[in-house]
Design a protein around this motif. Structure first.
Motif, PDB file in Angstrom:
ATOM      1  N   UNK A  24       0.828  -1.204   0.000  1.00 25.35           N
ATOM      2  CA  UNK A  24       0.000   0.000   0.000  1.00 25.35           C
ATOM      3  C   UNK A  24       0.870   1.265   0.000  1.00 25.35           C
ATOM      4  N   UNK A  25       1.919   1.258   0.804  1.00 25.68           N
ATOM      5  CA  UNK A  25       2.830   2.403   0.825  1.00 25.68           C
ATOM      6  C   UNK A  25       3.495   2.612  -0.535  1.00 25.68           C
ATOM      7  N   UNK A  26       3.914   1.518  -1.166  1.00 22.30           N
ATOM      8  CA  UNK A  26       4.537   1.606  -2.494  1.00 22.30           C
ATOM      9  C   UNK A  26       3.537   2.128  -3.522  1.00 22.30           C
ATOM     10  N   UNK A  27       2.306   1.675  -3.435  1.00 18.86           N
ATOM     11  CA  UNK A  27       1.265   2.135  -4.360  1.00 18.86           C
ATOM     12  C   UNK A  27       0.990   3.625  -4.179  1.00 18.86           C
ATOM     13  N   UNK A  28       0.969   4.077  -2.949  1.00 19.34           N
ATOM     14  CA  UNK A  28       0.754   5.501  -2.678  1.00 19.34           C
ATOM     15  C   UNK A  28       1.884   6.323  -3.290  1.00 19.34           C
ATOM     16  N   UNK A  29       3.109   5.854  -3.123  1.00 21.75           N
ATOM     17  CA  UNK A  29       4.263   6.559  -3.682  1.00 21.75           C
ATOM     18  C   UNK A  29       4.168   6.617  -5.205  1.00 21.75           C
ATOM     19  N   UNK A  30       3.761   5.521  -5.824  1.00 21.60           N
ATOM     20  CA  UNK A  30       3.607   5.484  -7.280  1.00 21.60           C
ATOM     21  C   UNK A  30       2.534   6.468  -7.733  1.00 21.60           C
ATOM     22  N   UNK A  31       1.425   6.521  -7.018  1.00 25.71           N
ATOM     23  CA  UNK A  31       0.356   7.462  -7.366  1.00 25.71           C
ATOM     24  C   UNK A  31       0.821   8.913  -7.241  1.00 25.71           C
ATOM     25  N   UNK A  32       1.635   9.197  -6.239  1.00 29.62           N
ATOM     26  CA  UNK A  32       2.198  10.542  -6.097  1.00 29.62           C
ATOM     27  C   UNK A  32       3.102  10.869  -7.284  1.00 29.62           C
ATOM     28  N   UNK A  33       3.919   9.895  -7.699  1.00 23.16           N
ATOM     29  CA  UNK A  33       4.801  10.103  -8.849  1.00 23.16           C
ATOM     30  C   UNK A  33       3.995  10.365 -10.115  1.00 23.16           C
ATOM     31  N   UNK A  34       2.925   9.597 -10.314  1.00 23.96           N
ATOM     32  CA  UNK A  34       2.068   9.791 -11.487  1.00 23.96           C
ATOM     33  C   UNK A  34       1.436  11.177 -11.451  1.00 23.96           C
ATOM     34  N   UNK A  35       0.943  11.588 -10.279  1.00 22.06           N
ATOM     35  CA  UNK A  35       0.341  12.911 -10.130  1.00 22.06           C
ATOM     36  C   UNK A  35       1.365  14.007 -10.445  1.00 22.06           C
ATOM     37  N   UNK A  36       2.563  13.864  -9.903  1.00 24.97           N
ATOM     38  CA  UNK A  36       3.603  14.864 -10.144  1.00 24.97           C
ATOM     39  C   UNK A  36       3.992  14.923 -11.620  1.00 24.97           C
ATOM     40  N   UNK A  37       4.069  13.752 -12.259  1.00 24.65           N
ATOM     41  CA  UNK A  37       4.412  13.696 -13.685  1.00 24.65           C
ATOM     42  C   UNK A  37       3.343  14.397 -14.511  1.00 24.65           C
ATOM     43  N   UNK A  38       2.091  14.108 -14.225  1.00 26.62           N
ATOM     44  CA  UNK A  38       0.989  14.741 -14.964  1.00 26.62           C
ATOM     45  C   UNK A  38       0.980  16.251 -14.741  1.00 26.62           C
ATOM     46  N   UNK A  39       1.276  16.658 -13.511  1.00 27.30           N
ATOM     47  CA  UNK A  39       1.334  18.089 -13.217  1.00 27.30           C
ATOM     48  C   UNK A  39       2.449  18.777 -13.992  1.00 27.30           C
ATOM     49  N   UNK A  40       3.609  18.136 -14.046  1.00 22.29           N
ATOM     50  CA  UNK A  40       4.738  18.713 -14.772  1.00 22.29           C
ATOM     51  C   UNK A  40       4.456  18.755 -16.266  1.00 22.29           C
ATOM     52  N   UNK A  41       3.811  17.738 -16.767  1.00 24.90           N
ATOM     53  CA  UNK A  41       3.481  17.673 -18.185  1.00 24.90           C
ATOM     54  C   UNK A  41       2.465  18.750 -18.562  1.00 24.90           C
TER      55      UNK A  41
END
Length: 119
Positions: A24-41
């Motif tokens: 669950x912690x790893x999944x949360x971290x991945x979701x944060x990375x996806x959110x940050x990537x989409x924001x940067x894009x």
């Protein structure tokens, strides 16, 4: 998912196996990375390949040369766009001359990068 609920002091808790908790912690971290990537894009700024970034940061190559080569321009082509001599551009790229602010602004504009990117 296996879990168990417990109540202590009028508060409910969920117990999960440690492996599932870590996932669950790893999944949360991945979701944060996806959110940050989409924001940067969404910012709509140009991004550069790792090769360009490595040349700039790790190899500490001259940024004008790196961006010029990334844009697939020869020294002559860039010099012509900027309105300077190719030899002057070569001296700036090798560090023998620093270039005037006016010239550096023109180079940055011709390379379609911020002035701070080539300083």
């Amino acid at each position: 998912m296996n879990f168990e609920t417990v109540e202590r002091n009028n508060q409910k808790f969920v117990l999960v196996p440690i492996e599932q908790y870590n996932q669950l912690l790893a999944d949360i971290e991945m979701l944060k990375d996806v959110r940050d990537f989409r924001g940067a894009k969404a910012v709509d700024e140009e991004t550069f390949p790792a090769e360009v970034i490595n040349r700039l940061i790790l190899n500490e190559e001259n940024p004008i040369k790196v961006y010029r080569e990334y844009r697939e321009l020869t020294q002559k082509q860039l010099a012509d766009k900027v309105g300077i001599q190719r030899t002057y551009l070569a001296e700036i790229e090798t560090g023998r001359k620093s270039g005037s602010v006016k010239t550096l602004k023109a180079i940055a504009e011709a390379l379609d990068v911020d002035l701070t990117s080539i300083l």
